[in-house]
Scaffold this active site. Structure first.
Site, PDB file in Angstrom:
ATOM      1  N   ASP A   1      -2.802  -7.386 -11.257  1.00 26.36           N
ATOM      2  CA  ASP A   1      -2.551  -6.805  -9.936  1.00 26.36           C
ATOM      3  C   ASP A   1      -3.249  -7.501  -8.769  1.00 26.36           C
ATOM      4  OD1 ASP A   1      -1.717  -4.968 -11.780  1.00 26.36           O
ATOM      5  OD2 ASP A   1      -2.904  -3.313 -11.023  1.00 26.36           O
TER       6      ASP A   1
ATOM      7  N   ARG B   1      -6.449   6.550 -10.525  1.00 24.84           N
ATOM      8  CA  ARG B   1      -6.856   5.185 -10.184  1.00 24.84           C
ATOM      9  C   ARG B   1      -6.068   4.562  -9.034  1.00 24.84           C
ATOM     10  NH1 ARG B   1      -4.819   4.264 -15.893  1.00 24.84           N
ATOM     11  NH2 ARG B   1      -2.696   3.484 -15.766  1.00 24.84           N
TER      12      ARG B   1
ATOM     13  N   GLU C   1       1.165   4.170 -10.639  1.00 22.03           N
ATOM     14  CA  GLU C   1       0.032   3.289 -10.389  1.00 22.03           C
ATOM     15  C   GLU C   1       0.173   2.602  -9.030  1.00 22.03           C
ATOM     16  OE1 GLU C   1      -1.378   1.663 -14.602  1.00 22.03           O
ATOM     17  OE2 GLU C   1       0.524   0.797 -13.982  1.00 22.03           O
TER      18      GLU C   1
ATOM     19  N   TRP D   1      -6.775 -15.038 -17.302  1.00 19.67           N
ATOM     20  CA  TRP D   1      -5.870 -13.903 -17.072  1.00 19.67           C
ATOM     21  C   TRP D   1      -5.958 -13.363 -15.651  1.00 19.67           C
ATOM     22  CZ3 TRP D   1      -2.000 -11.165 -19.231  1.00 19.67           C
ATOM     23  CH2 TRP D   1      -1.705  -9.919 -18.635  1.00 19.67           C
TER      24      TRP D   1
ATOM     25  N   SER E   1      -8.063  -1.714 -10.180  1.00 15.98           N
ATOM     26  CA  SER E   1      -7.415  -2.013  -8.906  1.00 15.98           C
ATOM     27  C   SER E   1      -7.907  -1.138  -7.766  1.00 15.98           C
ATOM     28  CB  SER E   1      -5.897  -1.865  -9.046  1.00 15.98           C
ATOM     29  OG  SER E   1      -5.386  -2.850  -9.905  1.00 15.98           O
TER      30      SER E   1
END
Length: 540
Positions: free
Chosen positions: A56, A187, A239, A53, A113
């Site tokens: 970002d 975040r 985000e 997998w 991220s």
């Protein structure tokens, strides 16, 4: 960005992860077979992980002749799980070398991220032997705190490298930005040095807005301001922000651009990236007055109108001698990312793009174009002569190559006054599957139709026709620049004024290419086509 792990509360201990999506996939065991890079649907132009997998892009930084690409990575499955930072490097933005995982989860949480910078003046004091360190700032996501119902389960950590990014040491006093805001979604820090204010500036997503922090040393951070409560789209969580200055084309002025990804809430469903243009005074971002009307009342301005370009950010520390603003996005959508029909690996990045800023009749707009380095992959080319008949020409024989071969097209069309023609490029195969992308003059919209492009039973949301990509240009000349890989199309229309990025998954590779034009009133002026080499040595 990542799946909100509320659905994963009890799963961290078991190692089983259930992702969002209609079919609810479960964890897939790690593969031990070597990648061939010819697996079904594997892109030949786009970065993909060797296995498992990916989402970002993170920590993109240029240092000592290398473009670093870190990315959200789960090495134990092809569905989302506890996040790590995967790592690859390139010297040309085209060919990539996989490196070992850079950052692993620890007692503070998963590694979500963030960004990386060259601390050129060693403001952090973490350099060694007179060399500047690479410093990564990232979000820790603490699943135990989340499961306990606490609000402060996301906070910012730091790591540094003194060997060109090959190994990383986490800062001993992490976290460097604690979460005392009462905001759960806190975040994705993007850090840059701001010459104007003489400080490091952190752009951070905080649920439905952006918050800015400043620091002299990358360690001690002070809150500067907030932005976005009442502007832009608010259909989902904000985000993966990025803020940077960008020169206005054909002008002596420079504006600041703020990219903000949002999920859900994109104009064509699920994930997307909006942007704002304005000024930054070292403390506060202020949108330009001419731009505010574009983003008020929830009407965002979108970087890409396709469904498969999300969480993209730009490389830091590109040399001034280069001067470009280079961008890369995650080529997927959270609506179906966990269930697309790939097996060994899951997810790809877009091709690297250059962003430029232009003043259009509608205000400031970002144009996106493929980086010039991709032209080195062109292995064969052909020209198309103009005329109405050429607008419906078959290109299959001109593109004589294995069906897995990537292709590139540059097409110029002239519209007659009042034309309602619908025209573009069609891919198809012997299974009767078909994908179309092009322009609808009657609606003044670019479109992407993947409704018949293969089995999309994995997601009810995948097969819809996209018809909401507005044309910014006003002249009668329509240009389509297409990058066509095995499972994706990227359209850069009118010099990059409108961009559309789309995935498709045919049951066998599309081996037929043709132009189509329906409704009359359009004429192909000229066209160029190219066959492109694979970026993977194993697949050549």
């Amino acid at each position: 960005m990542r799946i909100t792990p509320l659905l994963l509360l009890a799963l961290a201990a078991t190692g089983l992860f259930i992702a969002c999506g209609p079919t609810g996939p479960t964890a897939v065991a790690p593969t031990t077979e070597a990648a061939t890079y010819l697996e079904p649907h594997r892109p030949q132009l786009h970065f993909t992980p060797d296995a498992h997998w990916m989402n970002d892009p993170n920590g993109m930084v240029y240092y000592d002749g290398e473009y670093h690409l870190f990315y959200q990575y789960y090495p134990d499955s092809t569905v989302w799980g506890p996040m790590h930072w995967g790592h690859a490097v390139s010297t040309d933005l085209v060919h990539w070398d996989h490196l070992p995982i850079a950052l692993y989860p620890d007692s503070l949480g998963y590694i979500f991220s963030g960004s990386a910078v060259v601390d050129e003046n060693n403001t952090s004091g973490l350099g060694k032997d007179g060399q500047p360190p690479l410093v990564a700032i990232f979000t820790y996501h603490n699943p135990e705190r989340e499961a306990a119902g606490r609000e402060d389960y996301q906070y910012q950590g730091m790591a540094y490298s003194n060997d060109r990014g090959r190994t990383w040491t986490k800062y001993a006093q992490n976290p460097v930005v604690k979460n005392d805001t009462g905001i759960r979604d806190f975040r994705d820090p993007k850090v840059r040095w701001d010459d104007g204010s003489g400080q490091w500036v952190m752009t951070l997503a905080a649920q439905d807005h952006i918050t800015f922090y400043g620091s002299q040393n990358l360690i001690d951070w002070t809150h500067l301001s907030d932005f976005g409560y009442e502007l832009g789209g608010h259909g989902g969580v904000w985000e993966c922000p990025d803020m940077f200055p960008l020169a206005v084309s054909d002008s002596d002025s420079t504006k600041w651009v703020l990219l903000v990804s949002i999920n859900p809430g994109a104009p064509n469903g699920g994930s997307g990236t909006q942007y704002f243009v304005g000024d930054f005074n070292g403390k506060k971002f202020t949108p330009d007055p001419s731009f505010v009307g574009d983003v008020e009342d929830g009407r965002g301005v979108w970087l890409d109108y396709g469904r498969d370009n999300y969480a993209g950010v730009t490389w830091s520390d590109i040399p001034e001698t280069d001067g470009r603003r280079l961008f890369l996005g995650w080529m997927s959508n959270w609506t179906y990312a966990n269930v697309v029909p790939t097996e060994r690996w899951r997810s790809a990045m877009t091709v690297p793009r250059e962003l430029t800023l232009h003043r259009s009749p509608d205000g400031y707009r970002i144009f996106s174009t493929p980086v010039g380095e991709l032209e080195a992959l062109r292995s064969a080319s052909f020209m198309l002569s103009g005329g109405e008949e050429a607008s419906t020409a078959s290109l299959t024989e001109k593109f004589a190559a294995p069906a897995s071969t990537p292709r590139e097209l540059e097409l110029s069309y002239e519209l007659q006054a009042g034309s309602t023609a619908r025209f573009g490029v069609e891919l198809s195969n012997d299974r009767g599957e078909r994908y179309r992308i092009g322009y609808d003059a009657g609606r003044k919209q670019y479109f992407s139709d993947r409704s018949a492009a293969g089995d999309h039973a994995f997601s009810e949301a995948f097969g819809d026709t996209l018809d909401v990509a507005p044309r910014i240009a006003t002249e009668p000349l329509v240009t389509l620049h297409l990058i066509l890989d095995r499972s994706s199309a990227e359209l850069f229309a009118d010099g990059g004024a409108t961009t559309v990025t789309e995935l498709f998954f045919p049951s066998e590779d599309f081996d037929r290419v043709r132009l189509f034009a329906e409704g009359g009133g359009v004429r192909l002026l000229e066209g160029k086509g190219y066959l492109l080499r694979s970026i993977w040595p194993e697949a050549r």
